[in-house]
Design an enzyme around this catalytic site. Structure first.
Site, mmCIF file in Angstrom:
data_model
loop_
_atom_site.group_PDB
_atom_site.id
_atom_site.type_symbol
_atom_site.label_atom_id
_atom_site.label_comp_id
_atom_site.label_asym_id
_atom_site.label_seq_id
_atom_site.Cartn_x
_atom_site.Cartn_y
_atom_site.Cartn_z
ATOM 1 N N HIS A 175 57.078 23.747 9.901
ATOM 2 C CA HIS A 175 56.008 23.041 9.189
ATOM 3 C C HIS A 175 55.034 24.050 8.568
ATOM 4 C CE1 HIS A 175 52.795 20.302 8.191
ATOM 5 N NE2 HIS A 175 51.965 20.996 8.945
ATOM 6 N N HIS A 180 52.850 24.733 4.686
ATOM 7 C CA HIS A 180 51.626 25.444 4.284
ATOM 8 C C HIS A 180 51.895 26.784 3.612
ATOM 9 C CE1 HIS A 180 48.948 22.529 6.150
ATOM 10 N NE2 HIS A 180 49.825 22.467 7.148
ATOM 11 N N GLU A 221 48.024 17.564 3.506
ATOM 12 C CA GLU A 221 49.138 17.280 4.423
ATOM 13 C C GLU A 221 50.100 16.206 3.895
ATOM 14 O OE1 GLU A 221 50.005 18.718 7.308
ATOM 15 O OE2 GLU A 221 48.223 19.851 7.864
ATOM 16 N N SER A 240 57.796 19.469 4.644
ATOM 17 C CA SER A 240 58.458 20.198 5.732
ATOM 18 C C SER A 240 59.351 19.278 6.555
ATOM 19 C CB SER A 240 57.413 20.862 6.637
ATOM 20 O OG SER A 240 56.520 19.892 7.157
HETATM 21 FE FE LIG Z 1 49.869 20.962 8.685
#
Ligand SMILES: [Fe+2]
Length: 295
Positions: A175, A180, A221, A240
């Site tokens: 993730h 990110h 997010e 992700s």
């Molecule tokens: Fe996150």
């Protein structure tokens, strides 16, 4: 990050990381740095728990700006990364926005091997000035978000358990890096992260901090946008997870309204049923940027 634990591990914030035991428990067992829930997929795997502790130790000994030591991933764990990429690659082509795909090409991951944070940093820093720094313990939302103002993304380094390659009950290195890390290799998305950090630094009331955390959740997010009429993802939680991207089609898609997002509750333990969608990447960028600067 589709999550199905009974206990809401990520309950508080975009990325609170429940990886450290409380001090009393740590004193009871000096080797147990990392606490896993009994229903965590790796709970009964001694080797996995030992590795999680080793990786947590790297973070605990880490001094900002030092080179990040490599995590001791096993061949089995590199296989997890490979399995995830087999699912993610086609999902990205179908569901990721162009800005993300361009950043992904710049980072050019090896689909057979988990990249080390050190390697990702070399590329991301050259593009946006952001760097990933390892964390071992629970990061409070304020700490996590304020670090963004300094171009620092506090980052987990462990990978999910090999028995559940497409599921993780907590944010792991997949993730962090695929979500990110890649978005921080976009100058504009990196700038928005920085502006979130600066807005949090100007915020004292808890209620206002909660609103900013929710905006972060529904944009950085789980943000979506339209590209040539299609729904695309720019949010790291979507990008992700192949499962999350697939579920986008069933979500209730609302026009991006940042005030509304700031009041919208969410449950991090399920696929996200509500998405806020901008008319384009440029519309998202300019609206969110102006909102955060004015905050
Ligand atoms: Fe996150």
């Amino acid at each position: 990050m589709a999550v199905k634990t009974k206990q809401p591990l990520l309950s508080d914030h975009v990325d609170a990381r429940p990886v450290a035991v409380d001090p009393d428990e740590a004193a009871a067992d000096r080797n147990a740095i990392v606490q896993l829930d009994p229903d965590h997929p790796g709970f009964r795997d001694r080797g996995y728990r030992k590795r999680r502790n080793q990786i947590a130790e790297i973070a605990m000994k880490y001094h900002p700006r030092d080179p990040i030591p490599d995590a001791p991933y096993t061949p089995e764990e590199h296989q997890v990364w490979k399995t995830i990429w087999t699912a993610l690659a086609p999902a990205h082509q179908k569901h990721a926005c162009a800005e993300y795909l361009a950043s992904l090409r710049r980072l050019s991951f090896d689909p057979d091997r988990i990249p080390q944070l050190r390697e990702v940093n070399e590329k991301v820093q050259a593009i946006s000035g952001f760097r990933l720094e390892p964390v071992a313990g629970l990061v409070q939302p304020r700490v996590f978000l304020e670090n963004l103002a300094n171009g620092v993304f506090l980052c987990t380094q462990y990978i999910r358990h090999h028995s559940t390659p497409l599921y993780t009950p907590e944010p792991d290195v997949v993730h962090e890096i695929v979500g990110h890390g890649v978005t921080l290799a976009s100058e504009r998305l990196a700038e928005l992260n920085r502006l979130f950090g600066e807005a949090v630094k100007r915020t004292t009331a808890q209620d206002a901090l909660d609103r900013l955390s929710r905006i972060y959740w529904f944009t950085i997010e789980f943000g979506a946008l339209r590209e040539n009429g299609s729904l695309k993802a720019y949010g790291t939680g979507l990008l992700s997870s192949a499962g999350e991207m697939e579920e986008m089609r069933d979500a209730e898609v609302r026009p991006l309204d940042i005030d509304a997002a700031s009041r919208q509750e969410y449950d991090p333990t399920h696929f996200q049923p509500i998405l806020f969608c901008a008319e384009s990447f440029e519309a998202m960028y300019s609206t969110l940027r102006a909102y955060l600067i004015d905050w």
